[in-house]
Design a protein around this motif. Structure first.
Motif, PDB file in Angstrom:
ATOM      1  N   UNK A  50       0.868  -1.187   0.000  1.00  0.00           N
ATOM      2  CA  UNK A  50       0.000   0.000   0.000  1.00  0.00           C
ATOM      3  C   UNK A  50       0.897   1.227   0.000  1.00  0.00           C
ATOM      4  N   UNK A  51       0.387   2.306  -0.555  1.00  0.00           N
ATOM      5  CA  UNK A  51       1.232   3.492  -0.595  1.00  0.00           C
ATOM      6  C   UNK A  51       0.482   4.763  -0.877  1.00  0.00           C
ATOM      7  N   UNK A  52       1.234   5.843  -0.820  1.00  0.00           N
ATOM      8  CA  UNK A  52       0.715   7.168  -1.123  1.00  0.00           C
ATOM      9  C   UNK A  52       1.571   7.795  -2.223  1.00  0.00           C
ATOM     10  N   UNK A  53       0.899   8.438  -3.152  1.00  0.00           N
ATOM     11  CA  UNK A  53       1.529   9.198  -4.210  1.00  0.00           C
ATOM     12  C   UNK A  53       0.899  10.580  -4.204  1.00  0.00           C
ATOM     13  N   UNK A  54       1.554  11.540  -4.862  1.00  0.00           N
ATOM     14  CA  UNK A  54       0.966  12.872  -4.929  1.00  0.00           C
ATOM     15  C   UNK A  54       1.246  13.492  -6.286  1.00  0.00           C
ATOM     16  N   UNK A  55       0.365  14.423  -6.641  1.00  0.00           N
ATOM     17  CA  UNK A  55       0.504  15.127  -7.916  1.00  0.00           C
ATOM     18  C   UNK A  55       0.190  16.596  -7.699  1.00  0.00           C
ATOM     19  N   UNK A  56       1.195  17.425  -7.918  1.00  0.00           N
ATOM     20  CA  UNK A  56       1.020  18.869  -7.837  1.00  0.00           C
ATOM     21  C   UNK A  56       0.633  19.401  -9.210  1.00  0.00           C
ATOM     22  N   UNK A  57      -0.003  20.574  -9.267  1.00  0.00           N
ATOM     23  CA  UNK A  57      -0.406  21.148 -10.561  1.00  0.00           C
ATOM     24  C   UNK A  57       0.776  21.271 -11.513  1.00  0.00           C
ATOM     25  N   UNK A  58       0.600  20.765 -12.725  1.00  0.00           N
ATOM     26  CA  UNK A  58       1.634  20.871 -13.732  1.00  0.00           C
ATOM     27  C   UNK A  58       2.775  19.895 -13.592  1.00  0.00           C
ATOM     28  N   UNK A  59       2.674  18.991 -12.627  1.00  0.00           N
ATOM     29  CA  UNK A  59       3.751  18.026 -12.403  1.00  0.00           C
ATOM     30  C   UNK A  59       3.231  16.598 -12.530  1.00  0.00           C
ATOM     31  N   UNK A  60       4.166  15.673 -12.687  1.00  0.00           N
ATOM     32  CA  UNK A  60       3.796  14.266 -12.761  1.00  0.00           C
ATOM     33  C   UNK A  60       3.525  13.713 -11.363  1.00  0.00           C
ATOM     34  N   UNK A  61       2.731  12.659 -11.311  1.00  0.00           N
ATOM     35  CA  UNK A  61       2.480  11.981 -10.043  1.00  0.00           C
ATOM     36  C   UNK A  61       3.794  11.373  -9.551  1.00  0.00           C
ATOM     37  N   UNK A  62       4.042  11.517  -8.254  1.00  0.00           N
ATOM     38  CA  UNK A  62       5.291  11.014  -7.683  1.00  0.00           C
ATOM     39  C   UNK A  62       5.040  10.207  -6.417  1.00  0.00           C
TER      40      UNK A  62
END
Length: 121
Positions: free
Chosen positions: A34-46
């Motif tokens: 299980x995990x968490x990822x994030x995506x900021x505006x204009x950026x790729x999901x990381x």
């Protein structure tokens, strides 16, 4: 078949804390990573952090020492405690899980709908 429901996002001041939760439900035999990822505006999901069923963890360098991932296997739930938040942590945070479903006893990758975290004064 499987749903991931996230909660806990919101607006917080720099230096503050938030705790995100994600519960998996449905035709589940077992939940592996299980995990968490994030995506900021204009950026790729990381990647933010992942945790195996046995408790082994992996963190992005940008969150090491500030974020802590944990899970409750009995509840098929993963958490991330986020401390010392910075404006650059602002993003939509997505839960991810590798789930073995019944049937056909195969593993599939699932994503939550995302929850907004905004760090701003």
């Amino acid at each position: 078949q499987v749903q991931l429901v996230e909660s806990g996002g919101g607006l917080v001041q720099p230096g503050g804390s938030l705790r995100l939760s994600c519960a998996a439900s449905g035709s589940i035999f077992s939940v592996n990573v299980m995990g968490w990822y994030r995506q900021a505006p204009g950026k790729q999901r990381e990647l933010v952090a992942t945790i195996t069923r046995g408790g082994s963890t992996n963190y992005a360098d940008s969150v090491k020492g500030r974020f802590t991932i944990s899970r409750d296997n009995a509840k098929n739930t993963v958490y991330v405690q986020m401390n010392s938040l910075k404006p650059e942590d602002t993003a939509v945070y997505y839960c991810n899980a590798l789930v073995r479903i019944i049937p056909p006893m195969k593993e599939y990758d699932y994503w939550g709908q995302g929850t907004q975290v905004t760090v701003s004064s």
